[in-house]
Design an enzyme around this catalytic site. Structure first.
Site, PDB file in Angstrom:
ATOM      1  N   CYS A  13       0.870  -1.187   0.000  1.00  0.00           N
ATOM      2  CA  CYS A  13       0.000   0.000   0.000  1.00  0.00           C
ATOM      3  C   CYS A  13       0.904   1.233   0.000  1.00  0.00           C
ATOM      4  CB  CYS A  13      -0.968  -0.025   1.176  1.00  0.00           C
ATOM      5  SG  CYS A  13      -0.177  -0.044   2.801  1.00  0.00           S
ATOM      6  N   ARG A  19      -3.299  -0.720   5.390  1.00  0.00           N
ATOM      7  CA  ARG A  19      -3.864  -1.797   4.570  1.00  0.00           C
ATOM      8  C   ARG A  19      -2.931  -2.991   4.388  1.00  0.00           C
ATOM      9  NH1 ARG A  19      -5.132   2.052  -0.306  1.00  0.00           N
ATOM     10  NH2 ARG A  19      -3.268   2.997   0.634  1.00  0.00           N
ATOM     11  N   ASP A 135      -8.063   3.737   0.870  1.00  0.00           N
ATOM     12  CA  ASP A 135      -7.149   4.197   1.912  1.00  0.00           C
ATOM     13  C   ASP A 135      -7.957   4.673   3.128  1.00  0.00           C
ATOM     14  OD1 ASP A 135      -5.314   5.458   3.497  1.00  0.00           O
ATOM     15  OD2 ASP A 135      -4.415   6.651   1.892  1.00  0.00           O
TER      16      ASP A 135
HETATM   17  P1  4NP Z   1      -1.822   2.758   4.111  1.00  0.00           P
HETATM   18  O1  4NP Z   1      -2.468   4.133   4.676  1.00  0.00           O
HETATM   19  O2  4NP Z   1      -1.286   3.093   2.734  1.00  0.00           O
HETATM   20  O3  4NP Z   1      -2.981   1.820   4.055  1.00  0.00           O
HETATM   21  O4  4NP Z   1      -0.741   2.358   5.086  1.00  0.00           O
HETATM   22  C1  4NP Z   1      -1.733   5.327   4.698  1.00  0.00           C
HETATM   23  C2  4NP Z   1      -0.895   5.587   5.769  1.00  0.00           C
HETATM   24  C3  4NP Z   1      -0.175   6.769   5.787  1.00  0.00           C
HETATM   25  C4  4NP Z   1      -0.292   7.675   4.732  1.00  0.00           C
HETATM   26  C5  4NP Z   1      -1.128   7.395   3.665  1.00  0.00           C
HETATM   27  C6  4NP Z   1      -1.846   6.201   3.648  1.00  0.00           C
HETATM   28  N1  4NP Z   1       0.437   8.898   4.762  1.00  0.00           N
HETATM   29  O5  4NP Z   1       0.215   9.745   3.856  1.00  0.00           O
HETATM   30  O6  4NP Z   1       1.294   9.089   5.645  1.00  0.00           O
END
Ligand code: 4NP
Length: 170
Positions: A13, A19, A135
């Site tokens: 992800c 995720r 997300d």
């Molecule tokens: P992930 O969610 O991709 O599912 O781990 C996110 C976690 C952090 C960020 C974006 C999505 N961020 O921009 O820091």
């Protein structure tokens, strides 16, 4: 199965704190349930590196714990060249998928990069998330419950695919 190399999977992800750690934890639990530990190796990573070294987001850990799944990963970054280390690289959304293809110029390796939800047998053409795991990071707790359900359904389908199509050919 002894003597065959394991099938290696990497869930990817953006941040590797919501995720893909959820997918890693769910898939590991399913692999253990089926007695396939050692035949299927599970990993995860993020295309972004902001959270490197961090444990999964507390909301993702809480949702997983509620369903009996422990998330134990630490965030790492997916880098150019990493695709060669895995049999399948499972992207959570279309943006992750594009980023992974950008990191992987080799056509034979690009074929290993797939959207995780393409393995969900219930995925329909009019899917409200366009075949992605959305997300949940900037939303509320209910987003984490939905993400868990979407990933769980896809991982069950992925496990079926590995068992019927990939493990017998090892
Ligand atoms: P992930 O969610 O991709 O599912 O781990 C996110 C976690 C952090 C960020 C974006 C999505 N961020 O921009 O820091």
């Amino acid at each position: 199965m002894t003597g065959s190399p394991p099938i290696t999977l990497c869930f990817v992800c953006l941040g590797n704190i919501c995720r893909s750690p959820t997918a890693e934890g769910i898939m590991r639990a399913l692999v253990e349930r089926e007695g396939l530990t050692g035949s299927i190796v599970v990993d995860s990573a993020g295309t972004g590196s902001w959270h490197r070294g961090e444990p999964p987001d507390a909301r993702a850990r809480a949702e997983a714990a509620r369903r009996g799944v422990e998330l134990q990963s630490r965030a790492s970054t997916f880098r150019a060249g990493d695709t060669a280390a895995y049999d399948l690289v499972l992207a959570m959304d279309h943006s992750n998928h594009r980023d992974l293809l950008d990191l992987t110029p080799e056509p034979e390796l690009r074929a290993r990069i797939l959207l995780l939800r393409s393995f969900d047998p219930a995925l329909r053409p009019d899917d409200p998330h366009d075949g992605a795991v959305p997300d949940p990071w900037s939303g509320g707790d209910e987003g984490f419950a939905e993400v868990f359900d979407l990933i769980h359904a896809a991982c069950e389908g992925l496990l079926d695919h590995l068992r019927t199509e990939m493990l017998p050919r090892r």
